[in-house]
Design a protein around this motif. Structure first.
Motif, short mmCIF file in Angstrom:
data_model
loop_
_atom_site.label_atom_id
_atom_site.label_comp_id
_atom_site.label_asym_id
_atom_site.label_seq_id
_atom_site.Cartn_x
_atom_site.Cartn_y
_atom_site.Cartn_z
N TRP A 60 0.80 -1.20 0.01
CA TRP A 60 0.08 0.04 0.10
C TRP A 60 1.00 1.05 -0.04
CZ3 TRP A 60 -2.93 2.07 4.90
CH2 TRP A 60 -3.85 3.02 4.54
N ASN A 61 0.52 2.04 -0.84
CA ASN A 61 1.39 3.40 -1.00
C ASN A 61 2.59 3.36 -1.61
OD1 ASN A 61 -0.48 5.11 0.31
ND2 ASN A 61 0.08 4.59 2.50
N TYR A 87 -5.04 -0.83 -4.31
CA TYR A 87 -3.65 0.25 -3.99
C TYR A 87 -3.32 0.60 -5.37
CZ TYR A 87 -3.50 -2.64 0.32
OH TYR A 87 -3.88 -3.16 1.66
N TYR A 234 -1.73 -6.04 9.82
CA TYR A 234 -1.32 -4.94 8.90
C TYR A 234 -0.93 -3.85 9.65
CZ TYR A 234 -5.93 -2.78 8.58
OH TYR A 234 -7.13 -2.09 8.93
N SER A 235 -0.29 -2.84 9.04
CA SER A 235 0.22 -1.74 9.78
C SER A 235 1.14 -2.11 11.05
CB SER A 235 -1.01 -0.83 10.08
OG SER A 235 -1.39 -0.28 8.81
N THR A 240 2.77 4.82 11.89
CA THR A 240 3.96 5.23 11.06
C THR A 240 3.58 5.64 9.58
OG1 THR A 240 5.26 3.91 12.53
CG2 THR A 240 6.42 4.78 10.37
N ASN A 241 2.74 5.00 8.86
CA ASN A 241 2.12 5.10 7.76
C ASN A 241 1.82 6.67 7.54
OD1 ASN A 241 0.33 5.37 5.50
ND2 ASN A 241 -0.45 3.47 5.92
N THR A 243 -0.37 8.05 5.70
CA THR A 243 -1.93 8.30 5.33
C THR A 243 -2.64 8.41 6.71
OG1 THR A 243 -1.41 6.57 3.73
CG2 THR A 243 -4.04 7.04 4.18
N TYR A 244 -2.03 7.74 8.17
CA TYR A 244 -2.81 8.08 9.20
C TYR A 244 -2.60 9.35 9.97
CZ TYR A 244 -3.23 2.83 8.77
OH TYR A 244 -3.51 1.59 8.06
N LYS A 287 5.47 -2.45 4.95
CA LYS A 287 5.86 -1.85 3.87
C LYS A 287 6.95 -0.75 4.03
CE LYS A 287 5.25 2.08 1.34
NZ LYS A 287 5.65 3.67 1.91
N THR A 288 7.81 -0.73 2.95
CA THR A 288 8.77 0.37 2.90
C THR A 288 9.12 0.70 1.22
OG1 THR A 288 10.78 1.29 3.56
CG2 THR A 288 10.64 -1.03 3.24
N ASN A 324 -6.92 2.72 11.40
CA ASN A 324 -7.38 2.57 10.07
C ASN A 324 -8.93 2.42 10.48
OD1 ASN A 324 -8.39 1.71 7.61
ND2 ASN A 324 -6.42 0.78 7.21
#
Ligand SMILES: NC(=O)c1ccc[n+]([C@@H]2O[C@H](COP(=O)([O-])OP(=O)(O)OC[C@H]3O[C@@H](n4cnc5c(N)ncnc54)[C@H](OP(=O)(O)O)[C@@H]3O)[C@@H](O)[C@H]2O)c1
Ligand SMILES: *[C@@H]1O[C@H](CO)[C@@H](O)[C@H](O)[C@H]1NC(C)=O
Ligand SMILES: *[C@@H]1O[C@H](CO)[C@@H](O)[C@H](O)[C@H]1NC(C)=O
Length: 349
Positions: A60-61, A87, A234-235, A240-241, A243-244, A287-288, A324
């Motif tokens: 994601w992202n 995504y 997830y997350s 840290t993402n 989007t949050y 994710k990174t 989320n």
């Protein structure tokens, strides 16, 4: 559940170090079985439970350098890629998968590839077209796992016009057709899970949900253990993402409890967070877009934690912070009965 170690990483990343057998409190494992370290050499072999590698790569992202990041992840040793139609990058992820396989001695069968059915394709007549689209974009002949992304249908006729049980039945047919090896759900509430199980003979293989030290949902994980359903976190780095919404609680990777444990054990904060998740028997899918972070996160497999470290991290769960939650924007109540389903955490600030 049977614990099996099947997937080998690239030898270049095998790291030897002394194993401390206190790393994982085996007797108190809340879910499944953790493969025992049988030798004194700990390597970066991705742990697997029922074939799903416990360490995965989130997408994601992932934008500009998406293909590069996915290819790098595979070359680094990740064998589990978490994708979704929503995504908007499955084509780029697919190019990364192809490139990753080309640069290693691996084949499609060495990977665990997950994707998700988006809310606008819940109509049973649209489910097959949705997976076909994901398969084509990802450039693979089958998926290992296909999730219903949310128990929510969207579209011009309203959110709940189609019962998710009907969507689920259409997804079951995808397994019979060989388009996916497993089907799962994501973001379901206890009532929705019960409702689904009461009306289907096809138990979900996996439930993917938000889980991290600030949202531990331990009883909910135990419920899945009882029903033989694997849980994916997830997350795993909490808020840290970008989007949050930022704010309280503090950035998980800067939290003193986490950084202190990291310093003590010679790991990074990110590695501690991921190892904590895997020690609970959940798979984690960080994710990174940064290659060095992908490598760092992969080496969470080498981060040896003690039982008391895990217990200290457990205490961080008292505040319950869910990042989320589209309940408001979608006009319905998600996560009914689960931790922080109504944003109660705000009272703690
Ligand atoms: N089923 C669902 O509804 C659902 C919902 C959310 C997520 N997911 C899945 O779960 C995956 C992971 O969750 P997520 O993307 O929300 O968040 P996450 O993986 O917990 O965190 C990602 C964020 O952490 C940063 N980061 C990664 N490694 C780091 C490191 N070692 N040190 C410092 N920062 C680091 C990343 O920055 P950079 O990228 O800039 O490095 C990014 O901003 C998603 O990608 C997706 O596949 C599923
Ligand atoms: C599922 O079935 C059980 C047993 O019949 C029943 O007690 C429960 O209320 C049902 N739950 C839902 C959500 O339908
Ligand atoms: C990927 O793109 C992001 C955002 O443009 C950038 O910060 C990051 O360094 C890039 N990573 C690589 C490996 O090129």
């Amino acid at each position: 559940m049977k614990a099996i170690l099947t997937l080998l990483p690239l030898a270049a990343f095998s790291v030897s170090q002394n194993v401390n057998f206190e790393q994982i409190p085996l007797e108190e494992q809340p879910i499944g079985e953790i493969p025992l370290q049988t030798s004194s050499v700990l390597t970066t072999e991705p742990l697997t439970i029922d074939g799903i590698p416990l360490l995965g790569f989130g997408t994601w992202n992932l934008k500009t350098n998406c293909s590069e990041a996915v290819s790098w992840a595979i070359q680094t040793g990740y064998r589990h890629i978490d994708c979704a139609a929503a995504y908007g990058n499955e084509h780029e992820v697919g190019r990364g998968i192809a490139d990753g396989l080309l640069n290693t001695d691996l084949t499609r069968e060495d990977l665990w590839i997950t994707s998700k059915l988006w809310n606008d394709h819940h109509d049973p007549n649209k489910v097959e077209a949705a997976i076909d689209d994901s398969l084509e974009k990802l450039g693979v002949g089958y998926l290992d796992l296909y999730h219903m992304h949310w128990p929510v249908r969207s579209g011009s006729l309203g959110r709940n016009y189609i019962d998710y049980r009907d969507t689920w039945n259409a997804m079951s047919a995808l397994v019979e057709d060989g388009k996916t090896r497993h089907i799962g759900v994501s973001n379901f509430s206890p009532n929705q899970m019960e409702n689904l199980l009461n009306h289907t003979s096809h138990t979900p293989s996996v439930h993917q949900m938000e889980l991290h030290p600030y949202l531990q949902q331990t009883d909910w994980i135990k419920w899945h253990e009882k029903h033989g359903i694997h849980v994916t976190a997830y997350s795993p780095f909490a808020g840290t993402n970008p989007t949050y919404q930022p704010g309280d609680p503090e950035h998980l990777l800067k939290n003193k409890v986490i950084t202190k444990i990291a310093d003590k054990r010679g790991c990074t904060a990110a590695q501690v967070a991921l190892q904590w998740g895997m020690a609970r028997g959940t798979s984690v899918i960080p994710k990174t877009s940064h290659l060095e972070r992908a490598t760092e996160n992969f080496h969470s497999l080498d981060c040896v934690l003690k039982k008391k470290d895990l217990e200290k991290i457990d205490e961080l769960g008292k505040a319950h912070h869910r990042f989320n939650n589209p309940s408001k924007s979608w006009g319905l109540d998600l996560y009914e009965g689960l931790e922080d389903s109504k944003g109660e955490h705000k009272k703690h600030s």
